[in-house]
Design a protein around this motif. Structure first.
Motif, PDB file in Angstrom:
ATOM      1  N   LEU A   1      -4.200   3.098 -14.204  1.00 35.83           N
ATOM      2  CA  LEU A   1      -5.042   2.006 -13.720  1.00 35.83           C
ATOM      3  C   LEU A   1      -4.222   0.735 -13.547  1.00 35.83           C
ATOM      4  O   LEU A   1      -4.325   0.048 -12.529  1.00 35.83           O
ATOM      5  CB  LEU A   1      -6.214   1.768 -14.676  1.00 35.83           C
ATOM      6  N   GLU A   2      -3.369   0.430 -14.531  1.00 36.94           N
ATOM      7  CA  GLU A   2      -2.514  -0.765 -14.447  1.00 36.94           C
ATOM      8  C   GLU A   2      -1.503  -0.634 -13.311  1.00 36.94           C
ATOM      9  O   GLU A   2      -1.201  -1.605 -12.619  1.00 36.94           O
ATOM     10  CB  GLU A   2      -1.813  -1.026 -15.788  1.00 36.94           C
ATOM     11  N   ILE A   3      -0.994   0.573 -13.109  1.00 34.51           N
ATOM     12  CA  ILE A   3      -0.069   0.832 -11.998  1.00 34.51           C
ATOM     13  C   ILE A   3      -0.787   0.599 -10.672  1.00 34.51           C
ATOM     14  O   ILE A   3      -0.252  -0.055  -9.771  1.00 34.51           O
ATOM     15  CB  ILE A   3       0.506   2.263 -12.108  1.00 34.51           C
ATOM     16  N   GLY A   4      -2.004   1.103 -10.542  1.00 34.39           N
ATOM     17  CA  GLY A   4      -2.797   0.884  -9.329  1.00 34.39           C
ATOM     18  C   GLY A   4      -3.026  -0.592  -9.065  1.00 34.39           C
ATOM     19  O   GLY A   4      -2.902  -1.061  -7.925  1.00 34.39           O
ATOM     20  N   LYS A   5      -3.347  -1.341 -10.106  1.00 35.09           N
ATOM     21  CA  LYS A   5      -3.561  -2.785  -9.958  1.00 35.09           C
ATOM     22  C   LYS A   5      -2.286  -3.490  -9.501  1.00 35.09           C
ATOM     23  O   LYS A   5      -2.323  -4.388  -8.664  1.00 35.09           O
ATOM     24  CB  LYS A   5      -4.040  -3.393 -11.285  1.00 35.09           C
ATOM     25  N   GLU A   6      -1.157  -3.071 -10.061  1.00 32.16           N
ATOM     26  CA  GLU A   6       0.119  -3.705  -9.705  1.00 32.16           C
ATOM     27  C   GLU A   6       0.496  -3.422  -8.255  1.00 32.16           C
ATOM     28  O   GLU A   6       0.913  -4.330  -7.524  1.00 32.16           O
ATOM     29  CB  GLU A   6       1.225  -3.233 -10.654  1.00 32.16           C
ATOM     30  N   PHE A   7       0.338  -2.182  -7.806  1.00 29.68           N
ATOM     31  CA  PHE A   7       0.626  -1.880  -6.400  1.00 29.68           C
ATOM     32  C   PHE A   7      -0.315  -2.652  -5.481  1.00 29.68           C
ATOM     33  O   PHE A   7       0.109  -3.185  -4.454  1.00 29.68           O
ATOM     34  CB  PHE A   7       0.518  -0.379  -6.116  1.00 29.68           C
ATOM     35  N   ALA A   8      -1.588  -2.732  -5.851  1.00 27.67           N
ATOM     36  CA  ALA A   8      -2.566  -3.459  -5.033  1.00 27.67           C
ATOM     37  C   ALA A   8      -2.195  -4.936  -4.940  1.00 27.67           C
ATOM     38  O   ALA A   8      -2.330  -5.551  -3.874  1.00 27.67           O
ATOM     39  CB  ALA A   8      -3.969  -3.288  -5.611  1.00 27.67           C
ATOM     40  N   LYS A   9      -1.691  -5.484  -6.026  1.00 28.86           N
ATOM     41  CA  LYS A   9      -1.267  -6.894  -6.029  1.00 28.86           C
ATOM     42  C   LYS A   9      -0.043  -7.095  -5.118  1.00 28.86           C
ATOM     43  O   LYS A   9      -0.007  -8.012  -4.302  1.00 28.86           O
ATOM     44  CB  LYS A   9      -0.946  -7.328  -7.460  1.00 28.86           C
ATOM     45  N   ARG A  10       0.925  -6.195  -5.232  1.00 24.96           N
ATOM     46  CA  ARG A  10       2.174  -6.342  -4.470  1.00 24.96           C
ATOM     47  C   ARG A  10       1.966  -6.146  -2.965  1.00 24.96           C
ATOM     48  O   ARG A  10       2.693  -6.718  -2.170  1.00 24.96           O
ATOM     49  CB  ARG A  10       3.225  -5.369  -4.987  1.00 24.96           C
ATOM     50  N   PHE A  11       0.991  -5.322  -2.589  1.00 26.14           N
ATOM     51  CA  PHE A  11       0.767  -5.045  -1.168  1.00 26.14           C
ATOM     52  C   PHE A  11      -0.542  -5.652  -0.657  1.00 26.14           C
ATOM     53  O   PHE A  11      -1.050  -5.247   0.380  1.00 26.14           O
ATOM     54  CB  PHE A  11       0.783  -3.527  -0.920  1.00 26.14           C
ATOM     55  N   ALA A  12      -1.061  -6.637  -1.367  1.00 27.49           N
ATOM     56  CA  ALA A  12      -2.381  -7.219  -1.070  1.00 27.49           C
ATOM     57  C   ALA A  12      -2.506  -7.776   0.341  1.00 27.49           C
ATOM     58  O   ALA A  12      -3.574  -7.713   0.941  1.00 27.49           O
ATOM     59  CB  ALA A  12      -2.709  -8.312  -2.088  1.00 27.49           C
ATOM     60  N   ASN A  13      -1.436  -8.295   0.895  1.00 24.86           N
ATOM     61  CA  ASN A  13      -1.503  -8.971   2.187  1.00 24.86           C
ATOM     62  C   ASN A  13      -1.034  -8.120   3.363  1.00 24.86           C
ATOM     63  O   ASN A  13      -0.746  -8.639   4.434  1.00 24.86           O
ATOM     64  CB  ASN A  13      -0.692 -10.272   2.139  1.00 24.86           C
ATOM     65  N   GLU A  14      -0.968  -6.815   3.165  1.00 22.60           N
ATOM     66  CA  GLU A  14      -0.415  -5.927   4.195  1.00 22.60           C
ATOM     67  C   GLU A  14      -1.464  -5.258   5.079  1.00 22.60           C
ATOM     68  O   GLU A  14      -1.115  -4.528   5.994  1.00 22.60           O
ATOM     69  CB  GLU A  14       0.478  -4.857   3.551  1.00 22.60           C
ATOM     70  N   GLY A  15      -2.740  -5.451   4.789  1.00 19.82           N
ATOM     71  CA  GLY A  15      -3.787  -4.825   5.612  1.00 19.82           C
ATOM     72  C   GLY A  15      -3.814  -3.316   5.510  1.00 19.82           C
ATOM     73  O   GLY A  15      -4.107  -2.617   6.483  1.00 19.82           O
ATOM     74  N   ILE A  16      -3.521  -2.781   4.321  1.00 23.96           N
ATOM     75  CA  ILE A  16      -3.456  -1.337   4.098  1.00 23.96           C
ATOM     76  C   ILE A  16      -4.819  -0.685   4.369  1.00 23.96           C
ATOM     77  O   ILE A  16      -5.838  -1.159   3.876  1.00 23.96           O
ATOM     78  CB  ILE A  16      -3.033  -1.023   2.638  1.00 23.96           C
ATOM     79  N   THR A  17      -4.818   0.407   5.139  1.00 21.27           N
ATOM     80  CA  THR A  17      -6.067   1.135   5.416  1.00 21.27           C
ATOM     81  C   THR A  17      -6.074   2.548   4.829  1.00 21.27           C
ATOM     82  O   THR A  17      -7.126   3.146   4.677  1.00 21.27           O
ATOM     83  CB  THR A  17      -6.326   1.242   6.933  1.00 21.27           C
ATOM     84  N   LYS A  18      -4.896   3.096   4.533  1.00 23.40           N
ATOM     85  CA  LYS A  18      -4.796   4.440   3.950  1.00 23.40           C
ATOM     86  C   LYS A  18      -3.602   4.467   2.996  1.00 23.40           C
ATOM     87  O   LYS A  18      -2.618   3.750   3.193  1.00 23.40           O
ATOM     88  CB  LYS A  18      -4.556   5.513   5.025  1.00 23.40           C
ATOM     89  N   ILE A  19      -3.713   5.330   1.997  1.00 16.74           N
ATOM     90  CA  ILE A  19      -2.588   5.596   1.105  1.00 16.74           C
ATOM     91  C   ILE A  19      -2.210   7.057   1.281  1.00 16.74           C
ATOM     92  O   ILE A  19      -3.080   7.928   1.337  1.00 16.74           O
ATOM     93  CB  ILE A  19      -2.952   5.290  -0.358  1.00 16.74           C
ATOM     94  N   VAL A  20      -0.909   7.310   1.368  1.00 15.73           N
ATOM     95  CA  VAL A  20      -0.391   8.668   1.513  1.00 15.73           C
ATOM     96  C   VAL A  20       0.555   8.942   0.355  1.00 15.73           C
ATOM     97  O   VAL A  20       1.369   8.088  -0.013  1.00 15.73           O
ATOM     98  CB  VAL A  20       0.336   8.846   2.864  1.00 15.73           C
ATOM     99  N   THR A  21       0.424  10.133  -0.222  1.00 15.12           N
ATOM    100  CA  THR A  21       1.315  10.563  -1.294  1.00 15.12           C
ATOM    101  C   THR A  21       1.607  12.048  -1.101  1.00 15.12           C
ATOM    102  O   THR A  21       1.224  12.634  -0.090  1.00 15.12           O
ATOM    103  CB  THR A  21       0.699  10.272  -2.681  1.00 15.12           C
ATOM    104  N   ILE A  22       2.299  12.626  -2.061  1.00 19.85           N
ATOM    105  CA  ILE A  22       2.650  14.041  -2.002  1.00 19.85           C
ATOM    106  C   ILE A  22       2.165  14.699  -3.288  1.00 19.85           C
ATOM    107  O   ILE A  22       2.200  14.075  -4.346  1.00 19.85           O
ATOM    108  CB  ILE A  22       4.174  14.202  -1.789  1.00 19.85           C
ATOM    109  N   GLU A  23       1.679  15.944  -3.173  1.00 19.48           N
ATOM    110  CA  GLU A  23       1.217  16.600  -4.396  1.00 19.48           C
ATOM    111  C   GLU A  23       2.415  16.936  -5.283  1.00 19.48           C
ATOM    112  O   GLU A  23       3.507  17.168  -4.778  1.00 19.48           O
ATOM    113  CB  GLU A  23       0.391  17.839  -4.072  1.00 19.48           C
ATOM    114  N   SER A  24       2.257  16.943  -6.545  1.00 20.33           N
ATOM    115  CA  SER A  24       1.057  16.595  -7.264  1.00 20.33           C
ATOM    116  C   SER A  24       1.224  15.307  -8.071  1.00 20.33           C
ATOM    117  O   SER A  24       0.249  14.619  -8.354  1.00 20.33           O
ATOM    118  CB  SER A  24       0.657  17.748  -8.198  1.00 20.33           C
TER     119      SER A  24
END
Length: 197
Positions: free
Chosen positions: A36-59
């Motif tokens: 949860l804290e990691i998610g908050k930190e990424f959201a803070k760092r990329f807050a002004n980028e207009g992100i519409t999707k997140i892509v990752t790789i399993e798992s």
């Protein structure tokens, strides 16, 4: 991110000067509060980028990606490494070599989930040689969407992945940057030292 660094120091295991095992909180057993804290930190760092999707790789990228998606309130797409009976048509694919597992996988995402107007944040657990990130970037590029940046939970700064991505003009935000795993000890890259260079 001090909380993450402390978790790595206390619970991570250095298996060699190249391999850090973090299966007690990141890529086997998952610490939800840390994610949860990691998610908050990424959201803070990329807050002004207009992100519409997140892509990752399993798992192993899924947990930090989902927590980041929760903060942005946007969908998370994960590239599959294995073939699925239900995922057979309209696929975008790329090949990714894993140095840790010594294997090459073809990863795939259904094209219907990525549109040309999407601005994509790529999230992964580790960045070492950059092969997984390059494969995901390739898939996003094939879809016509834009890569806004790459968020990494743990970067092995002593390997060339981050530099390779930066040389291509890709913004990389790593929450913990490991400078060395020598002598069985985790040493983090100092942000202040880097600023002086």
């Amino acid at each position: 991110m001090r909380l993450l660094q402390e978790k790595i120091k206390n619970d991570g295991q250095v298996l060699s000067d190249q391999i850090l095992k973090v299966d007690s909180f990141l890529n086997h057993q998952i610490d939800p509060e840390l994610m949860l804290e990691i998610g908050k930190e990424f959201a803070k760092r990329f807050a002004n980028e207009g992100i519409t999707k997140i892509v990752t790789i399993e798992s192993s990228g899924i947990a930090p990606a989902v927590m980041t998606g929760l903060q942005f309130n946007i969908p998370v797409i994960f590239a599959r490494k294995r073939k699925s009976l239900t995922l057979t048509e309209g696929l975008i694919t790329a090949s990714v070599h894993s140095f840790t597992k010594q294997e090459t996988n073809e990863i795939s995402i259904a094209q219907k989930f990525l549109k040309a107007e999407d601005k994509v944040l790529i999230i992964d657990d580790f960045l070492a040689n950059g092969q997984a990130a390059l494969g995901l970037i390739d898939i996003v590029n094939q879809s016509g969407a834009e890569v806004a940046g790459v968020g990494i939970v743990i970067e092995k700064s002593f390997q060339d992945g981050a530099k390779m991505l930066a040389d291509q003009g890709i913004r990389v935000e790593s929450l913990a940057r490991v400078a060395s795993l020598a002598n069985g000890e985790v040493t983090f890259k100092s942000e202040k030292v880097e600023e002086l260079v």
